[in-house]
Design a protein around this motif. Structure first.
Motif, PDB file in Angstrom:
ATOM      1  N   ASP A 444       0.826  -1.207   0.000  1.00  0.00           N
ATOM      2  CA  ASP A 444       0.000   0.000   0.000  1.00  0.00           C
ATOM      3  C   ASP A 444       0.860   1.256   0.000  1.00  0.00           C
ATOM      4  N   GLN A 445       2.005   1.191   0.699  1.00  0.00           N
ATOM      5  CA  GLN A 445       2.904   2.345   0.704  1.00  0.00           C
ATOM      6  C   GLN A 445       3.545   2.531  -0.665  1.00  0.00           C
ATOM      7  N   ALA A 450       3.212   5.616  -6.002  1.00  0.00           N
ATOM      8  CA  ALA A 450       2.961   5.624  -7.453  1.00  0.00           C
ATOM      9  C   ALA A 450       1.646   6.313  -7.764  1.00  0.00           C
ATOM     10  N   LEU A 451       0.633   6.074  -6.958  1.00  0.00           N
ATOM     11  CA  LEU A 451      -0.674   6.714  -7.157  1.00  0.00           C
ATOM     12  C   LEU A 451      -0.556   8.229  -7.012  1.00  0.00           C
ATOM     13  N   ALA A 482       0.141   1.320  -9.639  1.00  0.00           N
ATOM     14  CA  ALA A 482      -0.569   1.458  -8.367  1.00  0.00           C
ATOM     15  C   ALA A 482      -1.722   0.468  -8.281  1.00  0.00           C
ATOM     16  N   ASP A 483      -2.482   0.358  -9.361  1.00  0.00           N
ATOM     17  CA  ASP A 483      -3.627  -0.564  -9.382  1.00  0.00           C
ATOM     18  C   ASP A 483      -3.185  -2.009  -9.177  1.00  0.00           C
ATOM     19  N   SER A 484      -2.021  -2.384  -9.727  1.00  0.00           N
ATOM     20  CA  SER A 484      -1.548  -3.768  -9.621  1.00  0.00           C
ATOM     21  C   SER A 484      -0.840  -4.048  -8.299  1.00  0.00           C
ATOM     22  N   THR A 485      -0.581  -3.006  -7.515  1.00  0.00           N
ATOM     23  CA  THR A 485       0.208  -3.166  -6.290  1.00  0.00           C
ATOM     24  C   THR A 485      -0.610  -2.978  -5.028  1.00  0.00           C
ATOM     25  N   ILE A 486      -1.452  -1.961  -5.015  1.00  0.00           N
ATOM     26  CA  ILE A 486      -2.194  -1.587  -3.803  1.00  0.00           C
ATOM     27  C   ILE A 486      -3.163  -2.697  -3.392  1.00  0.00           C
ATOM     28  N   ALA A 491      -8.109   2.823  -1.956  1.00  0.00           N
ATOM     29  CA  ALA A 491      -7.026   3.366  -2.772  1.00  0.00           C
ATOM     30  C   ALA A 491      -6.989   2.704  -4.139  1.00  0.00           C
ATOM     31  N   LYS A 492      -7.231   1.403  -4.169  1.00  0.00           N
ATOM     32  CA  LYS A 492      -7.242   0.681  -5.445  1.00  0.00           C
ATOM     33  C   LYS A 492      -8.375   1.203  -6.338  1.00  0.00           C
TER      34      LYS A 492
END
Length: 573
Positions: A444-445, A450-451, A482-486, A491-492
């Motif tokens: 999330d961090q 990136a977001l 960001a979408d692939s990580t969070i 947040a996603k």
């Protein structure tokens, strides 16, 4: 005094006596030699400011004890036994040894017990404070009643009566210990109680009973009651303070437990593990007043005591008294450079940062990395301080050095990414974020940074007049990452909406320009962005429901428009 040095001195003194035919005062008295099981007692050289009264009182005590006890009942070591070893070892014979040296001397001379003390003189009366100590464990002490007398020798003789009384508990302490070793705990408690009857102020038998209560896992109330009995006699008893603190903590009395811990630490300020325990306990409860009061008083009364100064540094640091803590810490490592550990530099950096001195924090971190060049954590701390002072490229270099030393260091690549972003190098920042994700940093961090970058690029692109497709497209790699990580749902969802909104605006710009360009490529791009926008705006619509509804309404017109344009403009392709 080291034990080996004492052993060599004993051997040397024995050889010298044998070679010279030296006849001691002890021999002149024709004392019978002790039996193998005869208890052995040693009187240490007492301390005194004038270096006269202390030795005089201790010698008077020693002589009185020798005269009072048959040698086969209690073997009291003579002045020659004690002072001869001190002279052979190079120690003065008119000064008190440190506690550790006293214990080493007692063990070397095979004493079972010894008496230590201090003498002060107010001009008319001598005041003598002494303890009976068990050699097997120097923390097992029996405070003796204070003696006052106008004559030093008489004071020593009077103290002998108190030693006699205190020794009445020893046979019961031995029985208690033997029973406890053989797991006869009830018999051990009975022996201890008998010892208390024999000498009501006995701490030594109470220590044995306290240990038995701990072994049998007695209630907190029982252990606390016994510990308090000892503390009423000896307020600085380490064993009793430790058990009492644990008992109070178990009972949920945090404030009382912390007070006891601080008192315990004051008895041995050099105990690093205990210091950390006390500081952590105080930090958890926010109760620093008592700790500061005790440690400041102790430092004032013992100037130059490095253990107390170190304790003062720790407590002031935890209390948030930044400037006094910094002053104490810097002075402390000047007095003893061995205390300038990696942990110390980390704490020093944090204190300078908390005191709004970022440049000093960076300087302290630099000192730490110079002394400990292989410490990855210090390099990471140095990187943080450099970034705070605006030295971004140097911060990146320091962070990468930390990663070279420890590739798994937490937030190492995330730290690099943040500095690259602040240098306005978003591509390098994204590359570092990909490394951070691979290294296992908090998703999330990592995705959140990136977001933030993608959102900033999106805001810049949509506020430009006119909007440009290439500017809008720059945000997408960050938003997709960001979408692939969070992991966080909200947040996603926001990342998905921004991806959809970016594609929506690109489609809108392409729709306007297509009327002039009549380009097949623009038509195909517009159709692709319209499709992407529809998918992602629907998925992220909860982030901005009203905007999403308006976008989807317009997309319902854009997608047929681009589909028809592709059919018309791309026939030959």
């Amino acid at each position: 005094m080291k034990a080996r040095q004492l052993v060599r001195s004993v051997a040397s003194l024995a050889a010298l006596s044998a070679a010279s035919g030296f006849v001691t005062l002890e021999a002149q008295r024709m004392r019978q030699p002790p039996r193998p099981d005869t208890p052995r007692l040693m009187v240490q050289v007492f301390g005194s400011p004038d270096k006269v009264a202390g030795p005089e009182v201790s010698e008077a005590l020693r002589e009185e004890m020798i005269d009072s006890y048959p040698s086969r009942v209690l073997w009291v070591m003579s002045k020659e036994d004690v002072l001869g070893i001190l002279e052979q070892s190079g120690y003065p014979t008119n000064e008190q040894l440190s506690r550790s040296d006293e214990a080493a001397l007692a063990k070397t001379l095979r004493a079972d017990e010894y008496v230590r003390g201090n003498v002060t003189h107010d001009g008319e009366v001598y005041h003598v404070k002494a303890q009976l100590v068990l050699t097997r464990d120097a923390t097992l002490t029996q405070p003796l009643p204070e003696v006052t007398n106008r004559d030093a020798s008489d004071a020593g003789e009077k103290l002998a009566d108190h030693v006699d009384d205190a020794r009445k508990q020893l046979e019961y302490e031995k029985k208690c210990l033997d029973h406890a070793r053989n797991n006869r705990l009830d018999e051990a408690v009975k022996a201890a109680n008998d010892g208390i009857k024999a000498y009501p102020n006995g701490t030594l038998v109470r220590y044995c009973k306290l240990n038995v209560l701990v072994r049998r896992e007695a209630s907190s109330e029982e252990k606390l009651a016994m510990a308090n009995e000892i503390l009423a006699i000896d307020p600085v008893s380490k064993a009793a303070l430790a058990v009492a603190a644990d008992a109070q903590q178990a009972a949920g009395n945090t404030e009382a437990a912390n007070e006891l811990l601080v008192r315990l630490l004051a008895t041995d300020p050099g105990d690093a593990a205990l210091a950390r325990r006390v500081v952590d306990a105080l930090a958890a409860s926010g109760n620093y007043d008592v700790a500061k009061e005790i440690v400041l008083k102790a430092v004032a009364e013992n100037p130059g005591d490095i253990g107390l100064i170190r304790l003062q540094f720790l407590i002031l640091s935890s209390a948030g008294d930044y400037k006094p803590a910094l002053k104490t810490g810097e002075e402390m490592v000047q007095m003893d450079t061995s205390l300038a550990t990696a942990e110390f530099f980390g704490r020093l950096v944090a204190l300078y940062a908390a005191d709004s001195q970022p440049q000093k924090a960076a300087e302290a971190a630099a000192r730490g990395t110079q002394k400990f060049p292989q410490d990855a954590s210090l390099w990471q701390t140095y990187a943080q301080t450099l970034r705070t002072t605006g030295q971004l490229q140097q911060s990146i270099d320091a962070a990468k050095r930390a990663l070279e030393l420890d590739p798994t260091i937490q937030n190492g690549w995330t730290q690099v990414a943040i500095a690259y972003n602040e240098l306005n190098q978003p591509d390098s920042a994204l590359a570092a974020l990909r490394m951070a994700k691979e290294a296992g940093d908090d998703p999330d961090q990592v995705g959140g940074y990136a977001l933030n970058i993608g959102n900033r690029m999106f805001q810049q692109a949509t506020s430009a007049q006119p909007m440009v497709v290439d500017s809008l497209r720059k945000a997408l790699p960050y938003l997709h990452f960001a979408d692939s990580t969070i992991v966080d749902v909200a947040a996603k969802t926001n990342a998905k909406f921004l991806i959809g909104a970016s594609s929506y605006y690109m489609a809108s710009v392409l729709a306007q320009s297509l009327q002039q360009t009549k380009s097949c490529e623009d038509a195909q791009a517009g159709k692709a962005e319209s499709t992407n926008a529809t998918i992602y705006v629907q998925q992220g619509g909860r982030a901005a429901p009203d905007n999403a509804s308006q976008m989807l309404g317009y997309l319902n017109q854009l997608l047929p428009f681009f589909t028809q344009s592709v059919e018309q403009l791309c026939k030959g392709n």
